[in-house]
Each structure stands twice: as C-alpha cells, then as structure tokens.
Design an enzyme around this catalytic site. Structure first.
Site, PDB file in Angstrom:
ATOM      1  N   LYS A 189     133.054 161.028  -4.522  1.00  9.69           N
ATOM      2  CA  LYS A 189     132.416 160.656  -3.256  1.00  9.69           C
ATOM      3  C   LYS A 189     133.068 159.339  -2.829  1.00  9.69           C
ATOM      4  CE  LYS A 189     129.132 161.275  -0.141  1.00  9.69           C
ATOM      5  NZ  LYS A 189     129.234 162.319   0.886  1.00  9.69           N
ATOM      6  N   ASP A 221     129.960 166.720  -1.607  1.00  9.80           N
ATOM      7  CA  ASP A 221     129.143 167.533  -0.693  1.00  9.80           C
ATOM      8  C   ASP A 221     129.932 168.748  -0.206  1.00  9.80           C
ATOM      9  OD1 ASP A 221     130.676 165.488   0.389  1.00  9.80           O
ATOM     10  OD2 ASP A 221     129.437 165.219   2.169  1.00  9.80           O
ATOM     11  N   ASP A 245     126.865 167.720 -13.433  1.00 10.71           N
ATOM     12  CA  ASP A 245     125.579 168.293 -13.817  1.00 10.71           C
ATOM     13  C   ASP A 245     125.144 169.306 -12.753  1.00 10.71           C
ATOM     14  OD1 ASP A 245     123.107 168.721 -14.905  1.00 10.71           O
ATOM     15  OD2 ASP A 245     122.360 166.680 -14.646  1.00 10.71           O
TER      16      ASP A 245
END
Ligand code: NAD
Length: 354
Positions: A189, A221, A245
């Site tokens: 990110k 995202d 995760d």
C-alpha cells in the site's frame, strides 16, 4: 528425513493418519523417513497441561520438518488464553522462527463447480501466496490502549518492517517464482504507508539478483479486487503479514473447499511446518468424513520445500489428481454422480494411485 508428527485435535488425528500412510509408501519405495509423534494444542494440554509441551518443542527443534494436523476444540474454549490450543500453534511458529508462509490456491478442473466464482474464471487456477509471518503490525511495538489528554480512549498498533525482514521473504518469493511461471507480484500500500514504500524499495533491490523473474507491484485494495475478477493473472503473490492474512483467505475460497488446501511455514534454512489451512473441524471429528487431501498435499509441499524432492512432490500431487479424476469425493466436495467416500477411503484411493 526426520519428521515430527503432531496430529493435534478434532479431525487432526484422522487426516494425519492418511498423510502418514503416504509417507510410509514413500519410505517403502526407498526414502529414509523417520517419524516421531508429539502432542500439541488441546492434546498437549491434556497430556502435559500445556498446548506446546516442552517434549513437543524438543521434538520439533530436532526434526527437519513438522507435519501438523489442526488444533482446537469446544472443550478448551473456556481455558485461560495461555492454555488455549491456538497458543500451541503461535508458539511453535515463533519457536522455530517460521517467517515465510506459503499458501497455494489450486483448483483442480474436476472441482471447478465447487467455487463460488464462474468455472471459466477459476478452472485450472494455480497461484501461490507468500505471506511474511513474523513481523508487521501484528508484532510491531509500541501497541496498546491509552487515554488522550481529553480523557478519550485510543487504541494503537505499529506497522513496522526492517530491511532485512523484507529482503529475506523477498528472496523466498523470487526462488519460489523461479520454480513456477517466473511471475511475481508484490502487494503493498505504497501510496499511503511508509512501511510499504520501504517494502517496495527493498523488493526492487532484491529483484536485481533474479533477472529471470518478471516482477510487478500492486496495491492491496486492487489485489483484493483482481483476485475475484481475474485470479489466473497471478503466479506468485508476495506480501506482508496483515495483507497476506486477508488475501490468502480470500484466495483459498476461490477454490471452494478448505479441505483441499495445504500450507507451509518455513525458516531461513528451509525447515518447515506443514499443515492444512483448515482448523480441527470439531463438528465432524471422529466420524471418518473429513477430507484428508489438504494434509496429504502438505506432505507434497514438505517434499518440495524442505527436502528438495520435486519428483516425490509431483508423485503425490498426481496421485491426488487421479483420485479426483476417478470420481472419489469426500462429503465436502461431493457432487452428483461422484463416488462419496470417507476419510480413510479417500486416503486409500490416493495411496493406491501413489
Ligand atoms: P474449521 O476450519 O475447523 O471448520 C470450518 C468448517 O469447515 C466446518 O464446517 C468444518 O466441518 C469444515 N471443514 C474443515 N476442515 C475440513 C475437512 N478437512 N474436511 C471437510 N470439512 C472440513 O474452522 P472453525 O470451525 O472456525 O474452527 C474450529 C476449531 O479449529 C477452533 O477451535 C479454531 O480455533 C480451530 N482452528 C485451528 C486452525 C489450525 O489448527 N491451523 C485453523 C483455524 C481454526
């Protein structure tokens, strides 16, 4: 090959028995396999009052690889946190310094209707998610709760990665890509997070040592979206602990059944803990209906990643593929017209084809 076998709780002993059967066949064919059993999770608590007993820690440290079933059960849900079965898992991962978590998401063409996505989007899917397992916001300090000057409560965590932590997982990722289609997508990110800016820089530095690998970068995202839009664009995905995760769970569900997916957690020298991604399934324990394939495929990963035995890994994967092609199905993946079998019968079907 010194292997510590930790069946654990719930369906753990049933599914591990089928994986051990596979190891015994390989051993009959000439591999020098040495198995030693230990307790972990609720079984550890029952045997020694500790979900990760010292005897198990010793066994795991001495072994080249660990084969684990699953931990957890209703009986243990009311124990104080340090005694809960899940602590056994967290402690063994930490104790063995297992920083690299490999989670393949493979969808056999025979099972393409098990996915919630359209068969043409997922049929033949074969991606590998490489998640860093010992750093990031899950372990960064400081963390905690505090009060602001105005008396309002605040919770805070620290996202943190050192250069060396990023470099060591990046090396595992590039080496993994070299064994596959040589495509690596690093997920971060970096448009918002400083940790991700460093992550991207270090991955690009490590990339210079692997010119054969085609490296790309993607924001997390977008990666979450691309995984359901067009998952077959990916070969290997490299990412940090928290993003991994989430993305690895998302990717596993592309394949429909968690009873099919193995995982590996490796240390710097290739020693590994191999386990199915699912839990102990207490709702179906002891009924001979659990799918043993994830655990059997964990043995294939063990052959590949710890023992460098690609031939044996392929043999096991091929035996699973042929058992599915021949119509054998446990209840979780059963469809009309297929042969519904139990845990042991599925294990036997794979063993016969091995
Ligand atoms: P779970 O993965 O055990 O089960 C979820 C659902 O999937 C259940 O309906 C179960 O019957 C089914 N399922 C799981 N594995 C299957 C298999 N091999 N074949 C057929 N069906 C299968 O997750 P849960 O129910 O959330 O948790 C149960 C226990 O497992 C809890 O104590 C939890 O803490 C523990 N857990 C352990 C691990 C692990 O050991 N790595 C991982 C997740 C959960």
């Amino acid at each position: 090959m010194k292997i510590a076998v930790l069946p654990g709780d719930g369906i753990g002993p049933e599914i591990v028995a089928q994986a051990v059967n596979v190891l015994e066949i390989l051993s009959r064919d000439g591999l020098k396999v040495e198995l030693e059993y230990g307790e972990i999770g609720g079984a550890g608590y029952d045997a020694a009052g500790d979900p990760y007993p010292q005897s198990t820690a010793r066994l795991a440290k001495d072994a080249d690889a660990v084969l684990l079933g699953a931990v957890g059960g209703y009986r243990y849900d009311t124990l104080p946190r340090p005694m809960r079965p899940e602590q056994g898992l967290l402690r063994i991962r930490k104790d063995l310094n297992l920083f690299a978590n490999l989670r393949p998401a493979v969808l056999y063409p025979e099972l393409s209707s098990a996915s919630s996505l359209k068969p043409e989007v997922v049929s033949g899917l074969d991606i590998m998610i490489l998640r860093e397992l010992t750093g990031d916001i899950y372990f960064g300090q400081p963390r905690g709760h505090r009060r602001t000057a105005e008396g309002e409560r605040e919770g805070y965590d620290t996202m943190l990665y050192s250069e060396s932590e990023i470099a060591r997982i990046a090396h595992v990722a590039f080496k993994t890509a070299l064994r596959r289609d040589k495509k690596l997508c690093s997920v971060d990110k970096a448009n918002v997070l400083e940790t991700s800016v460093l992550w991207r820089e270090v991955v690009m530095e490590v990339a210079k040592e692997y010119p054969e690998v085609d490296l790309s970068h993607m924001y997390v995202d977008n990666a979450a979206m691309q995984l359901v839009r067009n998952p077959k664009q990916f070969d290997v995905i490299l990412t940090g602990n928290m993003f991994g995760d989430i993305l690895s769970d998302e990717a596993s569900m592309l394949t429909g059944s968690i009873g099919m997916l193995p995982s590996a957690s490796l240390d710097e020298k290739g020693k590994g803990l191999y386990e199915p991604i699912h839990g102990s399934a207490p709702d179906i324990a002891g009924q001979d209906i659990a799918n043993p394939i994830a655990t059997i495929l964990s043995v294939a990963m063990m052959m590949r990643h710890t023992f460098d035995r690609e031939d044996e890994a392929k043999r096991i994967e091929d035996a699973v593929r042929r058992a599915l092609a021949d119509g054998f199905r446990t209840a979780d993946i059963h469809q009309e017209g297929m042969k519904k079998v139990g845990t042991k019968e599925m294990g036997d079907a794979v063993a016969a084809r091995l």
